[in-house]
Enzyme design. Structure first.
Site, PDB file in Angstrom:
ATOM      1  CG  ASP A 309      -0.144   0.087   2.525  1.00  0.00           C
ATOM      2  OD1 ASP A 309       0.816  -0.687   2.673  1.00  0.00           O
ATOM      3  OD2 ASP A 309      -0.483   0.917   3.389  1.00  0.00           O
ATOM      4  CD  GLU A 310      -1.105   4.731   2.971  1.00  0.00           C
ATOM      5  OE1 GLU A 310      -2.117   5.389   3.254  1.00  0.00           O
ATOM      6  OE2 GLU A 310      -0.260   4.396   3.834  1.00  0.00           O
TER       7      GLU A 310
END
EC number: 3.2.1.52
Length: 741
Positions: A309-310
């Site tokens: 993620d991210e």
């Protein structure tokens, strides 16, 4: 006559079953009439010999296992039950009888018995028969140990909490930018350097304050083996998470050669998302394969969580190696480079007989062939993955992020932001309506996440988890009925006696007051309060003083005609039992007026819909919960109908900035007026720098004129600029009240 008696008996049994403090509620519970004396030992003794219980089911014979005083509980193997299913019978003059096909089913039967015997100091038990099984195979809870480190003692206690609610998965978040928490023998600097930071953010991100107190901690491999064995005895699988390719600063601080820029790096003491990530070089993959080899030797779980993620692409865009790799592999862009990264890790994990699971960003650029997806940014990622025949765990931040506020943010300990009350947890359905029956088979279950940026103590962690964990357990077990939250709430009140006995620091926010506002008439607000149970005793004041037992009773609903400060609290028998809820109203010509939006806010931050902009309430900028509308990558364009032509000369609007959460002030705000809602003329504009100077609450003044419609356009930052948290991603724009005068 007989039918009437039978009907009355069924009603009484149904009411009795609802009052039993069982969470999750069993799939089938039949009261048989009558009672028996409770078992003659402490409820905790039910779990005094878990190794023996598990060993019993591992053997082909014998078929009966006695627990407790001679003959008090008989556990029988039966091939008639699915995995994790069980039956529990309490009959007069007979031992308590449990049947299951495996040790997990028997263990869950004991948990049911434990709840029955311990919540009310019961001396008798009702004669009954329970036949029960879970709906979902993944019933999970997450704990972030990177932002704040938790002792082995607390981790075991956390596992016990999950076991009490028949949950079977513990997602252990072990690495991130703020700390590497697992010993890797081949790379000792990961814990020598990567587990320590020079300080920690103090207060909310918006305050930009830090302490200079060194902070650290990690789990040795021996400690991890101990925790894994502890969880296994309680039929809980631990899924470890090793973040990649983003959230890697702690690792890069120890081994900077794994980055694109070679650093130097320091373990982050700030919350957020950072540009420095793993560079997809051969030595990086060798490092990660070595790490994962040691991790898989410690954790026997089918799934290994690799994050995903991210991951900002800022460094990759300017890295000669990354750009060369994109050309060499024929990749379209940096998103496909991330997919290449994840797929390469997946091949390695698969070669060891395991599978990967990652956050829904791993969908970007193409999903790895055998990967499972944890859908956190809503349910769309989960829908997309299931339609591609990938397994999914639903964990949307809108319903299942337990770092969000669960009550009035003004009365809650500091949280991340957002608003997830227990009812929102209970009402979540892990299977989206958009999926067919066949596609829904790919939904493994649901999980809630406890991110700990703002959670530094065990008591605070318990407060954020309980009692929402009880609601999640019922969702996962498959007996939650969204239209029946009131009945669940009654059982929960009874069940809280068990939490009291166990010393759990649970939130009582559902007993607090939840304010609900709606337009009333042309320029007034209707205010009502809700709380647990029907007709609670609520007292209020409007003069700024604290409500007491002598203050007026709240009449259920009340009309607010003008600006004032409203305070209310819940009482029982003259004693105040809730925090005071303070609600300040600021009125203008736009208050309670109709609002139309060109772009709709994200469902995760939808407040009271468009009315949020004219409800007279200015939200707290540090404790932003339900009083804000959040727009991801789109502008705010709102038209307020003043109902009639009025003279106006100013517009006040409120915006939020929290860069660590990718929330930024507007690039500009412009005001337009119109008499017919067709022809609008601009009357004022404010730039980004002036919005920044005003702290987000702006007032644009203009020449007084008559108008009926006021349009506010707040331009969102299309893409977050390089060098800022979330660079390259769509920015969030958070807007609150618009006051026209």
């Amino acid at each position: 006559m007989f039918k009437k008696i039978l009907f009355a008996l069924l009603i009484s049994q149904s009411l009795f079953s609802q009052e039993l403090p069982l969470i999750p509620q069993p799939q089938s519970l039949r009261l048989l009439g009558g009672e028996v004396k409770t078992i003659a030992f402490a409820p905790e003794d039910l779990f005094s010999d878990l190794d023996g219980l598990n060993a019993f089911f591992d053997k082909k014979s014998p078929s009966v296992y006695s627990l407790g005083n001679p003959g008090s509980i008989e556990i029988r193997k039966s091939a008639n039950f699915k995995k994790e299913a069980y039956s529990l019978k309490i009959l007069a003059d007979k031992p308590i009888q449990i049947e299951a096909s495996d040790a997990s089913g028997a263990f869950y039967a004991l948990q049911t018995l434990f709840q029955m015997t311990s919540a009310q100091n019961a001396t008798t038990l009702p004669c009954l028969e329970i036949v029960d099984e879970p709906k979902f195979q993944w019933r999970g809870m997450h704990l972030d140990c990177s932002r704040h480190f938790w002792s082995v003692h607390f981790v075991k206690k956390y596992i016990d909490y999950l076991a009490m609610y028949k949950m079977n998965t513990f997602h252990w978040h072990l690495t991130d930018d703020q700390g590497w928490r697992i010993e890797i023998k081949k790379y000792p600097k990961l814990t020598e350097i990567g587990s320590k930071r020079k300080g920690t953010m103090a207060g909310h991100y918006n305050e930009q304050r830090w302490d200079d107190i060194p902070y650290g901690g990690f789990y040795t491999q021996e400690q991890i083996k101990d925790v894994v064995a502890y969880a296994k005895a309680r039929h809980i699988t631990i899924v470890p998470e090793i973040e990649m390719p983003g959230h890697a600063v702690a690792a890069l601080s120890a081994y900077p050669e794994l980055a694109c820029t070679f650093g130097p790096f320091e373990v982050e003491k700030t919350w957020g998302v950072f540009d420095d990530v793993f560079c997809p070089k051969e030595n990086t993959f060798k490092f990660l394969e070595d790490v994962l080899t040691e991790v898989m030797a410690l954790f026997p779980s089918e799934y290994i969580h690799i994050g995903g993620d991210e991951c900002p692409k800022t460094r990759w865009k300017t890295c000669a190696h990354c750009q060369g790799l994109i050309k060499e592999k024929g990749l379209k862009d940096e998103h496909e480079l991330q997919s290449y990264f994840i797929q390469r890790i997946e091949k390695f994990v698969n070669s060891k007989g395991r599978r990967i699971i990652g956050w829904d960003e791993i969908l970007e650029g193409g999903l790895a062939p055998n990967a499972a997806v944890m859908s956190w940014r809503g349910i769309d990622g989960g829908i997309a993955a299931a339609k591609q025949k990938h397994y999914v765990v639903m964990t949307p931040e809108s319903n299942l992020y337990f770092d969000r506020y669960q009550g009035d943010p003004k009365n809650e300990p500091l949280g991340f932001g957002g608003f997830v009350p227990i009812e929102k947890v209970y009402n979540f359905n892990p299977i989206p309506e958009a999926l067919s029956v066949e596609e829904s088979k790919y939904i493994l279950g649901a999980q809630a996440n406890l991110w700990t940026e703002y959670i530094a103590t065990e008591k605070h962690a318990e407060y954020m988890v309980f009692p929402r964990l009880a609601a999640l357990a019922e969702v996962d077990w498959g007996t939650a009925q969204p239209g029946n939250f009131g009945q669940f709430q009654k059982r929960l009140v009874n069940h809280m006696k068990l939490l009291d006995k166990k010393g759990v620091n649970y939130s009582r926010s559902m007993f607090g007051l939840s304010a609900k506002v709606s337009p009333f008439g042309r320029n007034q607000i209707m205010l009502e309060f809700t709380s647990a149970d029907k007709n609670p005793e609520i007292r209020y004041t409007t003069d700024g003083s604290e409500p007491t037992s002598e203050s007026p009773l709240f009449p259920g609903k009340i009309v607010i005609p003008d600006s004032e400060i409203f305070k209310a609290a819940r009482f029982e028998y003259g004693k105040k039992i809730s925090e005071t809820t303070t609600q300040e109203f600021k009125f203008g010509k736009s208050t309670a007026r109709s609002v139309s939006l060109k772009n709709q806010p994200s469902p995760k931050y939808s407040g009271d819909g468009a009315f949020t902009l004219t409800n007279g309430i200015f939200g707290d900028k540090n404790r932003f919960g339900r009083d804000w509308l959040g727009f991801s990558g789109t502008d705010l364009e709102a038209v307020i109908d003043l109902s009639e032509k009025q003279k106006v000369e100013s517009v006040t609007a409120s915006f939020l900035q929290s860069a660590g959460s990718w929330i930024y002030f507007p690039a500009e705000v412009e005001i337009f007026v119109s008499k017919d809602n067709l022809d609008f003329k601009s009357v004022g504009k404010i730039s980004a720098s002036d919005i920044e100077k005003a702290g987000g609450t702006i007032t644009i003044k203009f020449k007084k004129q008559k108008t009926q419609y006021v349009k506010v356009i707040a331009k969102n930052t299309t893409k977050i600029a390089d060098g800022k948290p979330g660079a390259g991603n769509a920015a969030w724009l958070f807007a609150d009240e618009i006051l026209v005068n």
